[in-house]
Design a protein around this motif. Structure first.
Motif, short mmCIF file in Angstrom:
data_model
loop_
_atom_site.label_atom_id
_atom_site.label_comp_id
_atom_site.label_asym_id
_atom_site.label_seq_id
_atom_site.Cartn_x
_atom_site.Cartn_y
_atom_site.Cartn_z
N UNK A 16 0.89 -1.20 -0.03
CA UNK A 16 -0.08 0.06 0.22
C UNK A 16 0.91 1.24 -0.05
N UNK A 17 1.78 1.25 0.64
CA UNK A 17 2.59 2.57 0.78
C UNK A 17 3.37 2.68 -0.50
N UNK A 18 3.96 1.71 -1.03
CA UNK A 18 4.61 1.60 -2.21
C UNK A 18 3.76 2.25 -3.46
N UNK A 19 2.57 1.64 -3.72
CA UNK A 19 1.61 2.11 -4.59
C UNK A 19 0.94 3.47 -4.37
N UNK A 20 0.90 3.92 -3.14
CA UNK A 20 0.51 5.18 -3.06
C UNK A 20 1.64 6.13 -3.23
N UNK A 21 2.87 5.87 -2.96
CA UNK A 21 3.81 6.79 -3.46
C UNK A 21 4.04 6.89 -5.09
N UNK A 22 3.80 5.80 -5.59
CA UNK A 22 3.54 5.84 -7.01
C UNK A 22 2.59 6.81 -7.62
N UNK A 23 1.53 6.65 -6.81
CA UNK A 23 0.16 7.65 -7.29
C UNK A 23 0.64 9.02 -7.24
N UNK A 24 1.71 9.38 -6.07
CA UNK A 24 2.19 10.66 -5.76
C UNK A 24 3.02 10.98 -6.75
N UNK A 25 3.86 10.14 -7.50
CA UNK A 25 4.98 10.41 -8.56
C UNK A 25 6.13 9.94 -8.11
N UNK A 26 6.43 9.31 -6.89
CA UNK A 26 7.55 8.57 -6.50
C UNK A 26 7.85 7.54 -7.09
N UNK A 27 8.87 6.98 -7.50
CA UNK A 27 9.28 5.75 -8.50
C UNK A 27 9.64 4.77 -7.45
N UNK A 28 9.32 4.02 -6.37
CA UNK A 28 9.81 3.23 -5.48
C UNK A 28 9.48 1.78 -5.91
N UNK A 29 10.50 0.98 -6.15
CA UNK A 29 10.21 -0.39 -6.20
C UNK A 29 9.78 -1.18 -4.75
N UNK A 30 8.95 -1.83 -5.04
CA UNK A 30 8.20 -2.73 -3.68
C UNK A 30 9.40 -3.78 -3.24
N UNK A 31 10.22 -4.31 -4.10
CA UNK A 31 11.20 -5.19 -3.42
C UNK A 31 12.21 -4.42 -2.57
#
Length: 83
Positions: free
Chosen positions: A49-64
């Protein structure tokens, strides 16, 4: 907000209550089981949830990378797309 005063119900009401209450409540309560969702599983889903929320906000973070950082304090880096 209105303040409510609580009162203790008189014991004389208990007999009437017991006559109308559904006796299966205790049976249902006794049949409750623990959720299959463990703390570890829940932690994984909060990470997702945290990773995909960050992606929505424009941060490109990988789940792994995020999970490795969270579990083992491995430093992770943002992947900056090539333009």
């Amino acid at each position: 907000m209105t303040e409510l005063e609580f009162e203790i119900l008189p014991i004389s009401l208990l007999a009437d209550y017991l006559k109308i209450v559904d006796n299966s409540i205790q049976t249902h309560f006794d049949n409750l089981t623990d959720s299959e969702l463990s703390a570890g599983t829940f932690s994984f889903y909060t990470s997702v949830s945290a990773v995909f929320s960050s992606k929505i906000e424009g941060e490109n973070i990988e789940l792994d990378s995020f999970i490795k950082h969270k579990k083992w304090d491995v430093k992770f880096f943002l992947i900056i797309p090539k333009r």
